[in-house]
Design an enzyme around this catalytic site. Structure first.
Site, short mmCIF file in Angstrom:
data_model
loop_
_atom_site.label_atom_id
_atom_site.label_comp_id
_atom_site.label_asym_id
_atom_site.label_seq_id
_atom_site.Cartn_x
_atom_site.Cartn_y
_atom_site.Cartn_z
N LYS A 192 0.93 -1.26 -0.02
CA LYS A 192 0.00 -0.05 -0.06
C LYS A 192 1.04 1.29 -0.12
O LYS A 192 1.42 1.62 1.21
CB LYS A 192 -0.78 -0.12 1.24
CG LYS A 192 -2.49 0.68 1.07
CD LYS A 192 -2.12 2.37 0.93
CE LYS A 192 -2.00 2.75 2.16
NZ LYS A 192 -1.96 4.33 1.79
N GLY A 245 6.25 4.69 8.64
CA GLY A 245 5.43 5.99 8.92
C GLY A 245 5.30 6.66 10.20
O GLY A 245 6.50 6.49 10.89
N SER A 246 4.37 7.33 10.55
CA SER A 246 4.22 8.08 11.72
C SER A 246 4.23 7.35 13.13
O SER A 246 3.57 5.85 12.84
CB SER A 246 3.39 9.13 11.98
OG SER A 246 1.95 8.34 11.68
N THR A 247 4.55 7.33 14.22
CA THR A 247 4.50 6.88 15.52
C THR A 247 3.04 6.58 15.83
O THR A 247 2.57 5.62 16.37
CB THR A 247 5.21 7.61 16.69
OG1 THR A 247 6.66 7.21 16.27
CG2 THR A 247 5.14 6.87 17.76
N GLU A 248 2.36 7.54 15.49
CA GLU A 248 0.82 7.70 15.93
C GLU A 248 0.23 6.60 14.97
O GLU A 248 -0.50 5.69 15.64
CB GLU A 248 0.59 8.88 15.39
CG GLU A 248 -1.15 9.38 15.68
CD GLU A 248 -1.48 10.57 14.81
OE1 GLU A 248 -0.65 11.28 14.42
OE2 GLU A 248 -2.81 10.76 14.93
N GLY A 250 1.75 3.97 13.70
CA GLY A 250 2.28 2.71 14.04
C GLY A 250 1.60 2.01 15.27
O GLY A 250 1.50 0.94 15.15
N GLU A 267 8.85 1.00 11.38
CA GLU A 267 9.92 1.97 11.23
C GLU A 267 9.28 3.34 11.39
O GLU A 267 8.58 3.67 10.35
CB GLU A 267 10.60 1.76 10.09
CG GLU A 267 12.34 2.44 9.94
CD GLU A 267 12.07 3.69 9.41
OE1 GLU A 267 12.08 4.82 9.97
OE2 GLU A 267 12.48 3.99 8.32
N CYS A 301 12.88 10.55 8.48
CA CYS A 301 12.29 10.24 9.96
C CYS A 301 13.56 10.35 10.91
O CYS A 301 13.73 10.57 12.06
CB CYS A 301 11.93 8.81 10.05
SG CYS A 301 12.71 7.62 8.72
N GLU A 398 8.07 15.66 16.17
CA GLU A 398 8.68 15.56 14.94
C GLU A 398 8.05 16.60 14.19
O GLU A 398 6.82 16.29 13.70
CB GLU A 398 8.63 14.05 14.48
CG GLU A 398 9.06 13.97 13.09
CD GLU A 398 9.05 12.38 12.88
OE1 GLU A 398 8.05 11.61 12.80
OE2 GLU A 398 10.00 12.04 12.35
P1 ADP Z 1 2.90 10.76 7.33
O1 ADP Z 1 2.08 11.28 8.72
O2 ADP Z 1 4.22 10.87 7.30
O3 ADP Z 1 2.06 10.89 6.04
P2 ADP Z 1 1.48 8.17 7.96
O4 ADP Z 1 1.90 7.52 9.10
O5 ADP Z 1 0.37 8.83 8.25
O6 ADP Z 1 2.60 9.51 7.78
O7 ADP Z 1 1.48 7.48 6.72
C1 ADP Z 1 2.35 6.46 6.18
C2 ADP Z 1 1.67 5.50 5.47
O8 ADP Z 1 0.65 4.89 6.22
C3 ADP Z 1 0.79 6.01 4.35
O9 ADP Z 1 0.68 5.14 3.30
C4 ADP Z 1 -0.69 5.85 4.67
O10 ADP Z 1 -1.61 5.82 3.73
C5 ADP Z 1 -0.72 4.84 5.97
N1 ADP Z 1 -1.54 5.07 6.89
C6 ADP Z 1 -2.14 6.11 7.58
N2 ADP Z 1 -3.17 5.59 8.50
C7 ADP Z 1 -3.30 4.50 8.19
C8 ADP Z 1 -3.96 3.43 8.96
N3 ADP Z 1 -4.98 4.02 10.14
N4 ADP Z 1 -3.81 2.22 8.88
C9 ADP Z 1 -2.93 1.70 8.16
N5 ADP Z 1 -2.40 2.43 7.32
C10 ADP Z 1 -2.35 3.96 7.46
#
Ligand code: ADP
Length: 494
Positions: A192, A245-248, A250, A267, A301, A398
């Site tokens: 994805k 992606g983001s810790t949130e 994650g 990561e 990151c 961050e």
């Molecule tokens: P950023 O804040 O850097 O955009 P995100 O963590 O929001 O990073 O996004 C990184 C990836 O995670 C993207 O591919 C995004 O579509 C996906 N993503 C965002 N929210 C969710 C979720 N609730 N479940 C799974 N994947 C998600």
């Protein structure tokens, strides 16, 4: 690799982009089940580049079924390991053959300078595929002496169907970090990509057909995180989820993965300390500290976003880094002279601006930058903030933009405590000519990577990942192979 080392191209050939981009499932290009699409936007102009299929749970389900079939019945996990390596090497060759086109597509979709994409993203991506092609026939177990008349050995088998969710900051490279080990170990994949930057992932879908991967080994579902991403993380037929992606998010992935207890690797974010000691070679440390934060517009990151400088040299380093920030040429990534492009999206632009506002309102002083650059697109000036306190948001959180907070420190004890005072632990930098100090600090810093007299150096052979809330597990190197395999112990009565 840094912006400073990027090579200059004379012209950038605009890439051809199809107006409608479908999903890639089971070796076929398909519209989404819902028929919905969404635009991907050029961040330098804010205008749509093309429409992309909006996959959701239903499309994820089809993709997981295709990956499951390819894993259970297909040739991929069963073919000889060296043949898998040859297919992976063909992908590396194809990426290399198309590197200018892919760099231009990355620049168009993400905003990053073409010169960085061609000098950093593409070579690292190609090396990553080659590196994991080399691992395919070197993954083996052990014989283990046990008590009694038994012959025991271990095997490392592919974990199965892997869901991979990647971010937008290094789309091609993050895809290579994920695909390389998954494919080397014989797993099948549902990827994805980030909704902001789906184009290079889809182009790689075409190249994997050319490389000769069997149908269903790789599936690409474009769409949004809350729908497609969440559906993949929760899917009961997925054996492992790998997320960057983001810790949130994650933490949401972890919760979603709990249903079938799939394996999880994460990561995540960082707020990395970059420490300049008074004895450092400042000719090197100053551009190094600037590049540590401004490379890829700070959208890394591991960006060196907290700059700690020994008091004696603080003014000199601050002036030097500020001067470097002023000199960075901001513009469209497709302009070959550009050193910093726009932030990736309107949302990211808002987010970085709200941090700049928060810094100002909490009493930080802007030495340079701090404003929007230009009047269209999502450009933000490279920014240096001082007079900050440890509890300010700009110090703790961050920002993921070209914003560094610079802080004077008295000695190494103070800097060690301050550097570790964070919920993150992804990376750190140390600039010093004192070898003992360098290694002492390196072992004291709670971070997955420590760069000494350099920053942002990556290699497929070098593990990367975080302590604390920066993640679970390590990507790259030999370490990541553990995340894509199950260990089987076989015990034979003699
Ligand atoms: P950023 O804040 O850097 O955009 P995100 O963590 O929001 O990073 O996004 C990184 C990836 O995670 C993207 O591919 C995004 O579509 C996906 N993503 C965002 N929210 C969710 C979720 N609730 N479940 C799974 N994947 C998600």
């Amino acid at each position: 690799m840094s912006a400073a080392t990027a090579t200059k191209a004379r012209t950038v050939k605009p890439p051809q982009v199809k107006p409608q981009q479908p999903l890639f499932i089971g070796g076929r290009w398909l519209d989404s089940v819902s028929g919905k699409t969404f635009p991907t936007v050029n961040p330098a102009t804010g205008e749509a580049i093309c429409q992309v299929a909006e996959g959701d749970k239903a499309d994820v389900d089809l993709a997981v079924k295709a990956a499951r079939k390819a894993f259970e019945d297909g040739p991929w996990p069963r073919m000889s390991a060296s043949e898998r390596g040859r297919v992976l090497n063909r992908l590396a060759d194809l990426v290399e053959q198309h590197k200018e086109e892919l760099a231009a597509l990355e620049s168009l979709d993400n905003g990053k300078p073409y010169r960085d994409a061609i000098a950093a993203d593409l070579p690292l991506t190609i090396k990553c595929y080659r590196y994991y092609a080399g691992w395919t026939d070197k993954i083996h177990g052990k014989t283990i002496p046990v008590d009694g008349p038994y012959f025991c050995y271990t095997k490392h088998e592919p974990v199965g169907v892997v869901g991979q969710i990647i971010p937008w900051n290094f789309p091609l490279l993050m895809q290579a970090w994920k695909w390389g080990p998954a494919l080397a170990t014989g797993c099948t994949v549902v990827l994805k990509p980030a909704e902001q930057t789906p184009l290079t992932a889809l182009r790689l879908g075409e190249l994997i057909c050319e490389a000769g991967f069997p149908d269903g080994v790789i599936n690409i579902v474009t769409g949004f995180g809350e729908t497609a991403g969440a559906g993949l993380a929760a899917h009961s037929q997925v054996d492992k989820i790998a997320f960057t992606g983001s810790t949130e998010v994650g933490k949401l992935i972890l919760q979603a993965a709990a249903g079938n207890l799939k394996k999880v690797s994460l990561e995540l974010g960082g707020k990395s300390p970059n420490i300049v000691c008074a004895d450092a070679d400042l000719e090197v440390a100053i551009p190094g500290a600037a590049s540590a934060i401004f490379f890829n517009h700070g959208q890394c990151c591991c960006a060196g976003s907290r700059l700690y400088v020994e008091k004696k040299v603080f003014d000199k380093v601050l002036d030097g880094v500020s001067e470097q920030a002023k000199r960075i040429k901001v513009g469209s990534g497709m302009d070959p002279g550009t050193e910093m492009g726009p932030l990736v999206s309107a949302e990211q632009f808002q987010r970085v601006n709200s941090y700049l506002e928060s810094g100002r309102s909490q009493g930080a002083k802007t030495v340079v930058g701090g404003q929007r650059a230009g009047s269209k697109g999502y450009f933000v000036e490279p920014t240096v903030l001082v007079d900050v306190k440890p509890d300010m948001k700009v110090v703790k959180e961050e920002i993921f933009g070209p914003v560094v907070v610079a802080m004077p420190v008295s000695d190494m004890n103070e800097v060690q405590a301050a550097a570790n005072e964070t919920t993150y632990g992804l990376a750190a930098g140390i600039w010093t000519n004192d070898i003992a100090k360098a290694h002492t600090l390196a072992s004291q810093l709670r971070a997955g990577t420590v760069w000494i007299n350099c920053y942002n150096i990556f290699d497929a052979a070098l593990p990367f990942g975080g302590y604390k809330e920066s993640g679970w597990g390590r990507e790259m190197g030999h370490d990541v192979l553990e995340l894509y395999t199950e260990t089987k112990a076989v015990c034979v009565k003699l």
